[in-house]
Design an enzyme around this catalytic site. Structure first.
Site, PDB file in Angstrom:
ATOM      1  NE  ARG A  96      -1.195  -7.323  10.923  1.00 15.48           N
ATOM      2  CZ  ARG A  96      -1.597  -6.335   9.715  1.00 15.48           C
ATOM      3  NH1 ARG A  96      -0.448  -5.544   9.715  1.00 15.48           N
ATOM      4  NH2 ARG A  96      -2.071  -6.599   8.895  1.00 15.48           N
ATOM      5  CG  ASP A 148      -2.091   5.618   4.104  1.00  9.64           C
ATOM      6  OD1 ASP A 148      -2.629   4.658   3.507  1.00  9.64           O
ATOM      7  OD2 ASP A 148      -1.030   5.757   4.921  1.00  9.64           O
ATOM      8  CD  GLU A 149      -4.069   2.846   7.286  1.00  9.66           C
ATOM      9  OE1 GLU A 149      -4.989   2.002   7.115  1.00  9.66           O
ATOM     10  OE2 GLU A 149      -2.846   2.085   7.558  1.00  9.66           O
ATOM     11  CE  LYS A 204      -1.544   1.160   4.002  1.00 10.78           C
ATOM     12  NZ  LYS A 204      -1.144   2.375   4.358  1.00 10.78           N
ATOM     13  CB  THR A 205       3.627   2.368   2.102  1.00 12.42           C
ATOM     14  OG1 THR A 205       2.866   2.242   3.306  1.00 12.42           O
ATOM     15  CG2 THR A 205       4.304   3.524   2.575  1.00 12.42           C
ATOM     16  CD  GLN A 254      -5.554  -4.379   7.309  1.00 12.23           C
ATOM     17  OE1 GLN A 254      -4.429  -4.250   8.234  1.00 12.23           O
ATOM     18  NE2 GLN A 254      -4.972  -4.446   5.931  1.00 12.23           N
TER      19      GLN A 254
END
Length: 724
Positions: free
Chosen positions: A599, A220-221, A33-34, A251
């Site tokens: 994770r 973002d997010e 994503k980043t 998420q």
């Protein structure tokens, strides 16, 4: 240009090169994503579509903003100046200082922190003659913040939005609070977004100015946005519609702080013609972990849908482990044993984590790691015994065993409030110094000599009598029963039950866990000694440490090995969340489980116990329903599975708060050991390390009444004695 694009897979490249029009990038866990967001930012600049000041880039944390700035500069090969890049609050504060006069402020307005906000609210409530004990100011602050998160100034509060706080006066107090803020030329954090959104709503020329300024918007997010953030973004994007939102509906786990998963779910309706790009190639986890996580989250109906698959050629690995255990003590032993094995095999503890649903569940692992000398860190919060409610309860316990403990007495004498102010404390200190006695004795002296009046005299003398009674109870009923009784009868539990701040349910759970911790020690003194040693134990900062954190705090992180304990219905999914939010709450709990699984890079170990200490008692539990939703082809089961499955049928309802009772409840009885523990019958002669020899006169489960030759009758758990 081709060099930085060549590092992307097909879906990532599509997300970067789809420049014009609304775009939603559904970025699954570990899918880059980043990289996509920063490369898209750089691509807009390198392709000449906009200058740095014409791109608005919004993140949720300062860390994410710094990382984006550094990555964009790395792609461009030079530092970038003039960016509108930062968090929602930072960007809105920057805008608001330009237009502060439109909401009755000056450009040099002050931003208040939480302490200042609370102090101001208390003043407002006092002026309105609102009883702060009955209607706590922190509760009002929470109500006002929720209104601001929804973009509601006082004038927009409808009867449906209002609450019954302070007999329906919350909106009136909110309006007075906002007026007072303007008079002080101040704003709180909620105002930064609320004010600028109101400005954009009501001043077309200001909105048009920002439409001309920002040609592209990057977010973002997006799944974590609340309603006022959503409104702000929609207003800014309504002209050119060149908005790219990156997020993952699977998420979205922060509804408790105002996040609305619906914002991302309705993106296509909000922006007609929007394109959706799904990033599904995961570069973090093994194939079995991804398959298990995807199958689990597929049970949610409120999602746009995507399926993670390995992005690396070699993503093979072992299946997700499901380990059933007889009780929570065995679970702590199992995990600590596995951690020791990892350490011996050369794995760094920095790459190992334990993720729990609730902070109260950390205590068993903290104590176990301390005993074994395993270094650990608590991420995103305090260690268990450092938290306010634990320290308060421990202070009560210290006075119980040592009445001359002045520091402990000073901490709790007015907790909950008993009218002991600064003047009374000064008098106690004065008497204590003059006569060379403790503060407890000084308080007793002031009461006995009639130097205190009214409610203060009554409450202080009542507290001193209570301590005498609790010390007698400590001798007869033991430290577990005494501590639970003390917390109930002192009003400390009621204080948190009546507190409507978001933290109070967690505090009650941690107090319940503290009672469970007491049951593992023979005496109150041995427990206090243990706590003192734990608090002093600080490993060298350079040592590798295992990470303990909540599932909420783990988002965005990754580890080679992840332990996921306490997967039992009522604990996870959390019963409180189910009670308050129903199906919506269940789906958010499932998203938390999905976050936890993803994770892990190589090993994910889920565990659950058939019995767990709840408020000092052993309580049967049933496995989490999420375990049954995992595909059998991707998991391996071990442990006492049959015992745990049988417990599902007999498990009582999970209780998540202290009971309110007029008399001491059964819940605080001394806990029984798991079935199978050795029993000692009536008439058996035994030996105890402290009290010496005695004879058992009564026995119930593992609780013994023993007539000692020198110490008289004591009530003791059988594991602390041996047959003579």
């Amino acid at each position: 240009m081709t060099e930085y694009l060549s590092r992307l897979n097909e879906a990532q490249r599509a997300a970067v090169e789809t420049i014009d029009g609304p775009l939603l990038v559904l970025a699954g866990a570990g899918t880059g994503k980043t990289r996509v967001l920063t490369t898209r930012f750089a691509h807009i600049l390198l392709s000449g579509r906009a200058s740095p000041g014409q791109v608005l880039a919004v993140t949720f944390t300062n860390k994410a903003a710094r990382e984006m700035r550094e990555r964009v500069a790395a792609i461009l090969g030079r530092p970038v100046e003039g960016l509108w890049l930062g968090t929602f609050h930072a960007l809105c504060a920057r805008m608001l200082r330009r237009h502060a006069e439109l909401v009755g402020l000056s450009s040099n307005f002050t931003i208040l922190d939480q302490d200042d906000q609370l102090r101001l609210l208390k003043q407002i409530m006092e002026a309105a003659r609102i009883d702060a004990k009955r209607f706590p100011p922190p509760a009002l602050m929470g109500i006002i913040q929720r209104w601001k998160d929804r973009g509601l100034p006082p004038a927009r509060i409808s009867p449906a939005d209002d609450t019954d706080f302070a007999n329906g006066r919350a909106r009136e107090l909110y309006a007075a609070y906002q007026d007072r803020l303007r008079a002080l030329n101040a704003a709180d954090f909620g105002d930064l977004l609320l004010h600028i959104t109101e400005i954009l709503r009501n001043h077309e020329e200001t909105l048009a100015q920002y439409h001309r300024m920002f040609r592209y918007i990057l977010v973002d997010e997006y799944q974590d946005t609340n309603l006022v953030q959503y409104l702000w973004l929609r207003l800014l994007a309504q002209s050119h519609k060149n908005i790219c939102c990156v997020g993952d509906d699977d998420q979205s786990i922060y509804s408790w702080r105002g996040a609305e998963v619906e914002n991302i779910l309705r993106f296509e309706k909000d922006f007609s013609g929007a394109r959706i790009v799904r990033l599904e190639a995961n570069y973090r986890s093994t194939a079995p972990i991804l398959a298990a996580a995807s199958a689990l989250i597929a049970h949610n109906e409120g999602r746009l849908g995507k399926t993670l698959h390995p992005g690396n050629r070699d993503a093979s690995g072992g299946q997700v482990e499901i380990i059933s255990l007889w009780d929570s003590d065995e679970e702590a032993r199992m995990i600590s044993g596995r951690v020791e094995s990892l350490r011996r095999s050369g794995d760094s503890l920095d790459d190992v984590a334990i993720l729990v649903r609730s902070g109260s569940q950390m205590r068993a692992f903290e104590d176990r790691f301390f005993s074994l000398g395993i270094p650990y860190r608590v991420i995103g919060g305090l260690r268990f015994y450092e938290r306010q409610e634990a320290r308060d309860a421990i202070a009560y316990a210290r006075i119980l065993v040592q009445s001359a403990d002045d520091l402990a007495f000073e901490r709790i004498v007015n907790l909950p409030r008993r009218g002991v102010g600064e003047v009374a404390m000064r008098n106690m200190h004065k008497i204590a110094r003059m006569r060379g006695i403790s503060l407890t004795a000084a308080a007793a002296t002031l009461v006995a000599e009639g130097k205190l009046k009214g409610k203060l005299r009554d409450s202080l003398s009542g507290l001193l009598r209570d301590f005498d009674r609790w010390r007698e109870l400590l001798e007869t009923d033991g430290h577990v029963v005494t501590m639970a009784t003390l917390l109930e009868e002192s009003g400390y539990i009621a204080m948190w039950q009546q507190d409507s701040s978001p933290d109070s349910p967690g505090r009650l759970d941690r107090l319940k866990e503290l009672i469970s911790a007491l049951a593992e020690f023979e005496t109150m003194t041995s427990f206090l000694d243990h706590v003192a040693l734990v608090m002093e134990n600080e490993e060298n900062i350079t040592d590798a440490k295992i990470s303990l954190m909540t599932l909420h705090g783990a988002k965005g992180l990754e580890f080679s090995t992840v332990f996921l304990p306490c997967w039992e219905d009522g604990a996870f999914p959390n019963q409180r969340s189910l009670d308050e939010s129903g199906v919506k709450g269940l789906e958010e709990e499932r998203r938390l489980a999905y976050v936890g699984l993803t994770r892990a890079r190589h090993h994910a170990i889920i565990s659950y116990a058939a019995r767990r200490r709840i408020y000092g008692n052993w309580q049967d539990t049933s496995p989490s329903r999420f375990i049954d939703e995992l595909p059998e082809s991707e998991i391996t089961r071990s442990g006492s599975a049959s015992l745990a499955r049988d417990a599902r049928l007999a498990a009582p309802a999970f209780t998540s708060a202290f009971p309110i009772t007029a008399t001491r409840p059964r819940l605080i009885d001394v806990p029984a050991e798991p079935a199978g523990a050795p029993t000692i019958s009536i008439g058996t002669r035994i030996f105890h390390q402290k009290f010496g020899y005695g004879v058992v006169t009564a026995a119930e489960d593992n609780k013994l009444a023993i007539d000692f030759e020198k110490a008289g009758t004591k009530h003791i758990l059988d594991r602390f004695v041996e047959k003579a």
